[in-house]
Design an enzyme around this catalytic site. Structure first.
Site, PDB file in Angstrom:
ATOM      1  CB  CYS A   1      -0.774  -0.145   1.278  1.00 41.47           C
ATOM      2  SG  CYS A   1      -1.921  -1.518   1.338  1.00 41.47           S
TER       3      CYS A   1
ATOM      4  CB  CYS B   1      10.551  -5.133   1.174  1.00 46.87           C
ATOM      5  SG  CYS B   1       9.683  -6.040  -0.306  1.00 46.87           S
TER       6      CYS B   1
ATOM      7  CG  ASP C   1       9.526  -7.650 -16.745  1.00 45.66           C
ATOM      8  OD1 ASP C   1       9.504  -6.380 -16.359  1.00 45.66           O
ATOM      9  OD2 ASP C   1       8.424  -8.144 -17.114  1.00 45.66           O
ATOM     10  CG  ASP C   2       9.963  -5.850 -12.525  1.00 50.96           C
ATOM     11  OD1 ASP C   2       9.330  -6.945 -11.886  1.00 50.96           O
ATOM     12  OD2 ASP C   2       9.152  -5.469 -13.537  1.00 50.96           O
TER      13      ASP C   2
HETATM   14 FE1  SF4 Z   1       7.840 -10.099   1.253  1.00 53.66          FE
HETATM   15 FE2  SF4 Z   1       9.715 -11.012  -0.424  1.00 53.66          FE
HETATM   16 FE3  SF4 Z   1       9.501  -8.399   0.267  1.00 53.66          FE
HETATM   17 FE4  SF4 Z   1      10.438 -10.223   2.128  1.00 53.66          FE
HETATM   18  S1  SF4 Z   1      11.408  -9.568   0.002  1.00 53.66           S
HETATM   19  S2  SF4 Z   1       8.914  -8.401   2.344  1.00 53.66           S
HETATM   20  S3  SF4 Z   1       9.350 -11.841   1.383  1.00 53.66           S
HETATM   21  S4  SF4 Z   1       8.164  -9.549  -1.020  1.00 53.66           S
END
Ligand code: SF4
Length: 461
Positions: free
Chosen positions: A2, A246, A361-362
């Site tokens: 989000c 992330c 692609d990414d």
């Molecule tokens: Fe989720 Fe993968 Fe991001 Fe970790 S790296 S928060 S598992 S999307």
């Protein structure tokens, strides 16, 4: 995933919140919403809409808001369906008034928390993580704590990923807080002697705010007319060596023109992160080819990095002009995604015919977009199509706010390399960046650590 925004004290707080949330529409198409505390009624007004369009804020219900503290939200449905009841800002009614929240992330111990708040007579009926966070805060308010301290206590119980802004009926203040590992992004900006909180720096640019810093992992912040009060014991204050930003933010989610601010005053756009991933990919999996072809738009920086490192020209022969569909990955229905991917990409055929191409692609998550593109490249006359992905195979589901909990949708989950290649339309070759190469590049941009759980299964929470 989000997008959030929050601000306090500006003269035009509603307008700033509306402008501030708009640049992160790529983070969620499920709903958009605003909450503003009206100082006269001493009540937080909440307006929100599902399936919104670009002119959503022209609706009268958005124009009639006024106040001094505001939060905003765009939602990508992860926990709970695309339903008006799951749209944010969310609220929980406490005895003192309403607690209103905009949050990004997923809570992983919902059942445990449901039991906890039930002991205080609080029921949570939805699967909404944000509602659960406010319910736990209410649980501690009932014990006589001030809101700031109740948030600190909430953080000892709630596990998972969350970056959130919160306000309450009974005071004109903005609260901001983030999980201990800093999984989801959250930053602070400065505008006209006031502070704003956002998910990405592109939001600061949009409202004209200066970047101040990240909201530290583990930090709780209160912003009101007295300035900023904050916890002194956030993870970064103690020396965070184990944060888990992330890595999908790096490869896909965050806008390429948003910035990371690094130790020593360095800055790097997400575009630069992706460029470096592309270079590493070329070092690991070079190929003799005529063209490098980026998949617009999030594959462009990595394709340019690949091309630069490999010494192959990069030609933008896949176009999306005139079809402003946005990110097909965040469409929730499979049929809709397939339809949109097919509609979205067209090929400049005369620049492809007879050429061997490397298409970048990414990431490759469900494989749907790449399947469409491989077919269209061959249909345009490509002699060879080599697929290169600047991230490792996405094998494990995310429980921290990205909609891949359904394992069966992950193309790399149970398929051999050859089966994956066949599943995306039999390109000449398919190669992913190695996990070691991926981590090595990311460590340059996230010296305190990254979450790579969806690639290596090492879940930080
Ligand atoms: Fe989720 Fe993968 Fe991001 Fe970790 S790296 S928060 S598992 S999307």
């Amino acid at each position: 995933m989000c997008g959030i925004f929050g601000t306090h004290g500006l003269v035009n707080v509603v307008e700033v919140a509306q402008i501030g949330i708009f640049p992160v529409r790529h983070r969620g198409k499920g709903s958009i919403g605003l909450a503003v505390r009206d100082p006269q009624s001493k009540r937080v007004e909440i307006v929100k809409t599902v399936d919104y369009s670009d002119n959503v804020f022209e609706q009268e219900k958005y124009r009639n808001l006024h106040g001094k503290t505001a939060i905003a939200h765009v939602r990508w449905p992860t926990a709970g369906p695309k339903d008006p009841r799951n749209a944010q800002p969310h609220y929980t009614q406490s005895l003192q008034g309403r607690l209103v929240i905009s949050a990004n992330g997923d809570v992983v111990n919902m059942d445990e928390l449901r039991e906890l708040v039930a002991t205080g007579g609080i029921r949570v009926y939805s699967d909404n993580d944000a509602e659960m966070i406010t319910a736990v805060i209410y649980f501690y308010l009932q014990k006589g704590l001030e809101l700031f301290d109740a948030i600190i206590q909430m953080k000892t119980k709630v596990r998972g990923a969350y970056s959130a802004v919160l306000m309450a009926d009974w005071e004109d203040a903005l609260y901001a807080f983030r999980d201990e590992l800093g999984i989801r992004p959250m930053i602070m900006g400065y505008l006209d002697n006031r502070y704003v909180i956002a998910s990405e720096t592109c939001q600061l640019q949009a409202v004209g705010a200066q970047y101040v810093r990240e909201v530290h992992p583990g930090e709780v912040m209160k912003i009101d007319d007295n300035g900023v009060s904050r916890t002194e014991n956030s993870v970064v204050d103690q020396g965070c060596h184990n944060c888990c930003f992330c890595s999908i933010e790096d490869v896909y989610f965050s806008r390429p023109d948003s910035y990371l601010y690094l130790p020593g005053g360095r800055q790097a756009s997400y575009s630069s992160v992706r460029y470096e991933l592309g270079k590493q990919l070329a070092r690991e999996y070079p190929v003799v080819a005529d063209l490098v072809v980026p998949v617009p738009r999030s594959g462009i920086p990595s394709a340019e990095g690949y091309a630069a490192e490999a010494g192959i020209p990069c030609h933008h022969v896949i176009v999306t002009e005139g079809v402003d569909i946005g990110r097909t990955f965040i469409e929730t229905e499979l049929r809709t995604r397939a339809f949109l991917a097919n509609l979205k990409y067209t090929m400049i055929r005369d620049r492809i015919a007879g050429k061997s191409v490397v298409v970048v692609d990414d990431s490759l998550i469900r494989g749907l977009t790449m399947m469409v593109i491989v077919k269209k490249l061959f249909d345009a006359g490509a002699s060879q199509v080599h697929v290169r992905i600047p991230a490792p195979p996405y094998v494990y589901p995310c429980y921290y706010g990205v909609d891949t909990k359904r394992n069966y949708e992950l193309i790399a989950r149970d398929k051999s390399d050859e089966d994956q290649r066949m599943a995306i339309g039999a390109p000449t070759s398919l190669r992913y960046l190695s996990i070691d190469g991926f981590k090595q590049v990311l460590s340059q941009f996230h010296p305190t650590g990254s979450c790579t759980a969806c690639f290596d299964g090492k879940y930080p929470v």
